[in-house]
Design an enzyme around this catalytic site. Structure first.
Site, PDB file in Angstrom:
ATOM      1  CG  HIS A  56       1.404  10.346   5.567  1.00 58.36           C
ATOM      2  ND1 HIS A  56       0.490  10.952   6.404  1.00 58.36           N
ATOM      3  CD2 HIS A  56       1.726   9.168   6.154  1.00 58.36           C
ATOM      4  CE1 HIS A  56       0.271  10.168   7.454  1.00 58.36           C
ATOM      5  NE2 HIS A  56       1.010   9.081   7.319  1.00 58.36           N
TER       6      HIS A  56
ATOM      7  CG  ASP B 120     -18.474  -3.996   1.137  1.00 57.74           C
ATOM      8  OD1 ASP B 120     -18.249  -4.370  -0.035  1.00 57.74           O
ATOM      9  OD2 ASP B 120     -19.474  -4.344   1.781  1.00 57.74           O
TER      10      ASP B 120
END
Length: 454
Positions: free
Chosen positions: A164, A380
């Site tokens: 992170h 995608d």
């Protein structure tokens, strides 16, 4: 529940390698990380699964496609191919070494159906992400790891591990969306990423907001460690869209103001969890939640900025108020807390480099993180967007975060609504579910439904 060590499926590692930027002249430099990057809440590894249905005629070899796309997208995201380095003051910076992102390809001996709807974390799921040993120092790990797991049905799961401190959830979402663009054959990215962490450098000390000092924000050292909790599990529940619709109508009616779905569900969880914990009413409780503040700065940070740009907001109330006041009262506390995160507050917090940490160690408190708009569901690679997104967290060496909730979208083509993923002891989760239902039934009576529909 499945016991640790009893695998529902087997994962065979076919290849593990480092993927470097495809252009040889990737910059070699040391890059600054902001105080928001270095805040305690960002010093963690995050794991998640992106699930994709089989589409062999469109994407016959997802691992090959994603690996090639990764080498192209790292031309833009070259810092992710570097390594974290700790400075003398305990903060981190990035050394752009060009070593590469760790990429793992595996083969799973079952079809995707073995995962179900990912309603709970089962031990066998851990095979789908690459895990460094728990006590590995951040300087010794690859800050980004991708593992592509192919299933017998032709479907695949991308296991993502990222540290992170390099980028927040929205930044990782952008990276994965851009990786998908490259996998689909784009020549260049729709919006190029912006590293420029100097945009959040501290100002001259004389510009600090001294009032913030009076608020006694609890400072933290840069060697902060997560608190210890009793063992918890990862479970989930779904609020149906109709329930959310009625809850929103009720809260708008009582608050005399617009309310977001997040504010309402955050209030609902706060009340239900407080009751489930059975804490004496004389105590106080905090609701700590992550807020994306990109648009809260003046001027707002530019599109494409993928560094950490979140703060942990802290709403506070007495146990008695959370349990007994109208739910709209709690919604307003959360709303006011969000509104307080303005440019003046944020700049002063960065200047002083003081971020709350020990507030999460009290088991009367809860933590929330909303993943619904980070972009993970849009990723995608050529066979359509992901059908499910599943964050993963587990107990290692006795360290675990309990009373922690994440909001995600339900699985694609399943029930419409709001999925809450929770980490807590099993017995508390069962009580929590009961209290959620009781609070909803209290707010949405049949009379109120009839009133809304008339």
């Amino acid at each position: 529940m499945e016991k640790e060590g009893l695998a529902e499926f087997n994962v065979e590692i076919l290849e593990s390698c480092l993927v470097q930027p495809c252009l040889p002249d990737s910059p070699r430099s040391t890059l600054y990380l902001s105080n928001l990057d270095n805040q305690p809440a960002a010093r963690v590894a995050v794991n998640m699964l992106l699930v994709y249905e089989g589409c062999a005629n469109v994407l016959p070899d997802p691992a090959k496609t994603i690996r090639y796309a990764l080498s192209k997208v790292l031309v833009y995201y070259y810092p992710l191919a570097g390594r974290l380095r700790k400075k003398e003051d305990g903060k981190f910076q990035v050394e752009c070494t060009g070593e590469g992102v760790l990429f793992v390809e595996t083969l799973v001996d079952k079809s995707l159906s073995i995962l179900g709807d990912l309603e709970q974390l089962r031990p066998s799921f851990k095979q789908l992400v690459f895990r460094f040993p728990f006590d590995t120092a951040m300087e010794d790990v690859h800050p980004m790891v991708l593992q592509v797991n192919r299933f017998t049905c032709g479907g695949f799961v991308v296991g993502v591990t990222f540290y992170h401190i390099l980028c927040d959830g929205r930044g990782v979402g952008k990276f994965l969306i851009d990786l998908g663009e490259m996998a689909r054959g784009h020549v260049k990215l729709s919006i190029e990423p912006i590293w420029d962490r100097e945009l959040l450098k501290p100002r001259n000390l004389l510009t600090q907001d001294l009032k913030l000092l009076e608020e006694k924000i609890e400072s933290t050292s840069h060697s902060w460690e997560p608190p210890l909790y009793e063992e918890s599990i990862q479970m989930s529940l779904i609020l149906h869209s109709e329930t959310i619709k009625y809850m929103k109508q009720r809260m708008i009616q009582e608050c005399m103001d617009n309310c977001t779905t997040f504010e309402i569900v955050a209030a609902l969880i706060w009340r239900a969890m407080t009751k489930a914990l059975e804490i004496p009413v004389t105590q106080s409780t905090k609701n700590i939640f992550a807020v994306d503040v990109r648009r809260s700065f003046s001027p707002p940070l530019p599109n494409g900025y993928y560094g950490n740009c979140f703060v942990m907001a802290c709403a506070e109330a007495t146990i008695n108020d959370v349990m007994n006041q109208p739910l709209s009262y709690i919604v307003n506390i959360i709303k006011k807390t969000k509104m307080s995160l303005n440019n003046k507050y944020l700049r002063s917090t960065i200047d002083m480099d003081q971020f709350p940490s020990s507030i999460i160690s009290d088991q009367a408190n809860i933590m929330l993180s909303d993943w619904r708009w980070l972009g993970y569901n849009e990723v995608d690679f050529g066979s359509g967007s992901s059908m499910n997104v599943f964050p993963m967290h587990w107990n290692e060496n006795g360290i675990n975060v309990s009373n922690f909730f994440m909001f995600v979208h339900p699985p694609k083509e399943k029930v419409d609504g709001f999925k809450i993923i929770a980490w807590m002891p099993l017995q508390k989760f069962q009580l929590f579910e009961m209290e959620v239902e009781a609070t909803i039934n209290q707010c949405i009576t049949n009379d109120f439904k009839n009133q809304c529909n008339s």
